[in-house]
Design a protein around this motif. Sequence first.
Motif, mmCIF file in Angstrom:
data_model
loop_
_atom_site.group_PDB
_atom_site.id
_atom_site.type_symbol
_atom_site.label_atom_id
_atom_site.label_comp_id
_atom_site.label_asym_id
_atom_site.label_seq_id
_atom_site.Cartn_x
_atom_site.Cartn_y
_atom_site.Cartn_z
ATOM 1 N N SER A 61 10.438 1.619 1.240
ATOM 2 C CA SER A 61 11.031 0.361 0.693
ATOM 3 C C SER A 61 12.187 0.798 -0.034
ATOM 4 C CB SER A 61 9.926 0.071 -0.710
ATOM 5 O OG SER A 61 8.914 -0.402 0.059
ATOM 6 N N SER A 70 5.330 -3.583 10.307
ATOM 7 C CA SER A 70 3.979 -2.798 9.645
ATOM 8 C C SER A 70 2.877 -2.967 10.491
ATOM 9 C CB SER A 70 3.514 -3.503 8.386
ATOM 10 O OG SER A 70 4.538 -2.971 7.350
ATOM 11 N N ASP A 87 13.967 -0.855 11.305
ATOM 12 C CA ASP A 87 12.813 -0.514 10.308
ATOM 13 C C ASP A 87 11.797 0.275 10.981
ATOM 14 O OD1 ASP A 87 10.847 0.277 8.464
ATOM 15 O OD2 ASP A 87 10.924 -1.487 7.220
ATOM 16 N N LYS A 131 3.921 8.550 7.645
ATOM 17 C CA LYS A 131 3.269 7.919 8.402
ATOM 18 C C LYS A 131 3.176 8.625 9.614
ATOM 19 C CE LYS A 131 4.227 3.462 6.049
ATOM 20 N NZ LYS A 131 4.836 2.223 6.172
HETATM 21 C C1 LIG Z 1 5.217 1.348 5.431
HETATM 22 C C2 LIG Z 1 6.527 0.586 5.577
HETATM 23 C C3 LIG Z 1 7.526 0.342 4.608
HETATM 24 C C4 LIG Z 1 8.006 1.462 3.354
HETATM 25 O O1 LIG Z 1 6.991 1.493 2.507
HETATM 26 P P1 LIG Z 1 6.801 2.465 1.114
HETATM 27 O O2 LIG Z 1 5.183 2.416 0.640
HETATM 28 O O3 LIG Z 1 7.733 1.836 0.535
HETATM 29 O O4 LIG Z 1 7.156 3.805 2.024
HETATM 30 C C5 LIG Z 1 8.793 -0.070 4.922
HETATM 31 N N1 LIG Z 1 8.764 -0.938 6.258
HETATM 32 C C6 LIG Z 1 7.695 -0.908 6.918
HETATM 33 C C7 LIG Z 1 7.989 -1.728 8.210
HETATM 34 C C8 LIG Z 1 6.527 -0.255 6.533
HETATM 35 O O5 LIG Z 1 5.527 -0.142 7.521
#
Ligand SMILES: *Cc1c(COP(=O)(O)O)cnc(C)c1O
Length: 409
Positions: A95, A172, A197, A226
Motif C-alpha cells: 500500500s 488482488s 501493481d 506474497k
Molecule cells: C496485497 C496487495 C497490495 C499491498 O497490500 P499491503 O497489505 O499494504 O502490503 C497492493 N496491491 C495489491 C493488488 C495487493 O494484492
Amino acid sequence: MKNLKHDDPQILQLILQEEERIERTIDLVSSETHTPKSILEEMGSVLNHKTIEGYPGKRYHAGCEFVDVIETLAIDRMKELFLAEHANVQPHTGSAANFAVYFSVLNVGDKILAMNLSHGGHLTHGHFASVTSKCFNFQHYNVDLTSELIDYHALAVQAKEVRPKMIVAGASSYPRLIDYERMSQIAKSVGAYLFVDMAHIAGLVAAKLIPSPVIYADFVSFTTFKTMTGGRGGVILCRKKYADEVDKAVFPGTQGTSAVSNIAGKATIAKLAKEANFINVQRNTLDNAKLLAAELAGKNYRLVGGGTDTHQVVVDVTTKGLSGSQAEKTLESIGIITNRNYIPKDTGKRASGLRLGTGPISVRGIESDYVIQIANIIDKALMEKDNQEVLRELKRNVLDICKQFPVYK
Ligand SMILES: *Cc1c(COP(=O)(O)O)cnc(C)c1O
C-alpha cells in the motif's frame, strides 16, 4: 527466545502458539507465504536500530556505512532480478508503495483509471474506504461479466472517455494473466502513465514463469511477502526518468525512515530468487494451482475467470449453496486457512467467492497427490459442513498432511 521469556512471557507464549498453528494448518491464503528462516533472522537483528532517512550516500544521520551497503545491495539485486532501470526498496508495504507511485507524478485530484475492487482490484486502487479515493479522482473499470476477464476493447473505449493521467493494471483477485502490452497501448493512446501493481504475482514473474510487466509499465509495485516469499514490505520499480520523483515520493513524501531489517530481507529474497530452489517452488506453485483448479472444477465448482494462470484459484461457492464467509469458516474449523473474496457478480456486502492461493503449500513442498487430497478434503468439508463427525475426521487428515510437510524443520 530466552530474553523474550524474561521480558514478556505472555507474548512468547502467543508466538509459540502461532508457530504451532502454522505447522498444524494448511495455508491457502493467496497473499501469504512462509518466509525463509534467514530472512526472519535479519528481521530480528540489530538492523532494527538504525534510522535511515534519505538514501545510500545521502542520509540525514551518521553511522550508515553498513546499512548503506545493505540498501544498495537490495536496490541492485532487485534491478537485476526484474531487469528494471530503477528500484526503491523502502516502502513499508505494498500500500505504501502504491501511495508513493501515485504521488510521484500525479497531483491531488488527477484522474486514475483502475480495476473495481469486486472485480479484482485492491483497496489502494481508489476504493471508497481507502484514502487514495480522497486524494485522486478514481474511475473504475470492470471485467466482462460473462468471461470475468478484462475486456481490453471496452477498457480502451472507457480510457478515451475518462482521459485518465494514469491507468492501474494488476489485482488482488484475478487468476488469469493480464496483457501488459495491450494495457500499455491503451495507456499510450490517451497519454496516461501505466502503473502495474504486481503485488501477488511478483514471485512468479521473478522466476520468469509468467510475463513481466516491467518493459511495458512506467511504474511497477509489488509486495515481498506474497508469492515473492520474502519478508513483509513493498518495492517500486520504474523507468530511470522517474527515479527522482519516485524516491522523493517515498521519502520524504509519504514515509519517514524505513526499516533496514526489512530492506535486508528484500536483498536476500532477490538473491535467493535466482536459485534453483526458489524457481522450483514457483513452478510448483503454478502446477499446484492448475491441479487444484482442475480438481475443484471436476467436482462442479465454478471457477471465477474459468481457471487459473497464476497461484490463484477463485471459487464461486454460491453455486454450492454457501457464502464465501461460510466456506472460509468451515475450512478454518478443519485447519485449512483461506479467505472469502468479492467476485465480479457481487454487488452487496456478501462475498460469494473463496480465494485460494498455492504459494505457502508449495514453499513447504506439498504437491501432486497431496493437492488432490486437499481438493477432496475441501469439497467434503463444504458439502458436509454441518456434520461434526466428518469435520473431525477431515481435521485429522489435514494434520496428517501437515506433519509430513513441516514448514520449519
Ligand atoms: C496485497 C496487495 C497490495 C499491498 O497490500 P499491503 O497489505 O499494504 O502490503 C497492493 N496491491 C495489491 C493488488 C495487493 O494484492
